[in-house]
Design a protein around this motif. Structure first.
Motif, PDB file in Angstrom:
ATOM      1  N   PHE A  79       0.758  -1.136   0.136  1.00  0.00           N
ATOM      2  CA  PHE A  79       0.188   0.007  -0.284  1.00  0.00           C
ATOM      3  C   PHE A  79       0.586   1.403  -0.091  1.00  0.00           C
ATOM      4  O   PHE A  79       0.599   2.381  -1.287  1.00  0.00           O
ATOM      5  N   GLN A  80       1.819   1.110   0.549  1.00  0.00           N
ATOM      6  CA  GLN A  80       2.944   2.467   0.659  1.00  0.00           C
ATOM      7  C   GLN A  80       3.434   2.760  -0.312  1.00  0.00           C
ATOM      8  O   GLN A  80       3.462   3.724  -0.725  1.00  0.00           O
ATOM      9  N   ILE A  81       3.765   1.313  -0.705  1.00  0.00           N
ATOM     10  CA  ILE A  81       4.659   1.956  -2.287  1.00  0.00           C
ATOM     11  C   ILE A  81       3.511   2.385  -3.591  1.00  0.00           C
ATOM     12  O   ILE A  81       3.727   3.242  -4.394  1.00  0.00           O
ATOM     13  N   GLN A  82       2.044   1.568  -3.746  1.00  0.00           N
ATOM     14  CA  GLN A  82       1.727   2.136  -4.627  1.00  0.00           C
ATOM     15  C   GLN A  82       0.912   4.127  -3.469  1.00  0.00           C
ATOM     16  O   GLN A  82       0.515   4.054  -4.726  1.00  0.00           O
ATOM     17  N   ARG A  83       1.268   3.971  -3.006  1.00  0.00           N
ATOM     18  CA  ARG A  83       0.789   5.407  -2.646  1.00  0.00           C
ATOM     19  C   ARG A  83       1.772   6.379  -3.103  1.00  0.00           C
ATOM     20  O   ARG A  83       1.495   7.310  -3.043  1.00  0.00           O
ATOM     21  N   ASP A  84       2.856   5.672  -2.745  1.00  0.00           N
ATOM     22  CA  ASP A  84       4.381   6.980  -3.196  1.00  0.00           C
ATOM     23  C   ASP A  84       4.507   6.506  -4.469  1.00  0.00           C
ATOM     24  O   ASP A  84       4.155   7.982  -5.473  1.00  0.00           O
ATOM     25  N   ALA A  85       3.787   5.597  -5.299  1.00  0.00           N
ATOM     26  CA  ALA A  85       3.600   5.773  -7.308  1.00  0.00           C
ATOM     27  C   ALA A  85       3.143   7.307  -7.649  1.00  0.00           C
ATOM     28  O   ALA A  85       2.982   7.911  -8.086  1.00  0.00           O
ATOM     29  N   PHE A  86       1.883   6.289  -6.376  1.00  0.00           N
ATOM     30  CA  PHE A  86      -0.125   7.798  -6.877  1.00  0.00           C
ATOM     31  C   PHE A  86       0.797   8.741  -7.160  1.00  0.00           C
ATOM     32  O   PHE A  86       0.693  10.053  -7.441  1.00  0.00           O
TER      33      PHE A  86
END
Length: 87
Positions: free
Chosen positions: A51-58
């Motif tokens: 979730f953190q990785i996807q949030r940062d990518a977003f």
């Protein structure tokens, strides 16, 4: 009333089996619970990391889009000024 030898043996076997299963349960229940706790913790840690990785990518993509919009806005303004000067 005399108790037969076979009855005594079956009673002792039964008590030995119940003691054995009691010990097995007393050992296996905490072990299973601790393994379950660790596996759940690892699973939710992985989910949190994803979730953190996807949030940062977003957030990065959002910032890139904001920059592109800002650049397009500046280009439109310069074209508007250029068209005014040509008239």
């Amino acid at each position: 009333m005399p108790v037969s030898v076979q009855a005594k043996r079956s009673i002792t076997k039964t008590t030995k089996l119940t003691k054995f299963f009691k010990i097995v349960l007393l050992i296996t229940i905490p072990v299973v619970l601790s393994i379950l706790t660790v596996s759940l913790s690892v699973h939710y840690s992985r989910l949190s990391l994803e979730f953190q990785i996807q949030r940062d990518a977003f957030l990065n993509e959002t910032n890139n889009l904001k920059t592109e919009i800002s650049n397009l806005d500046k280009m439109i303004e310069s074209l508007m000024i250029g068209s005014k000067t040509l008239k």
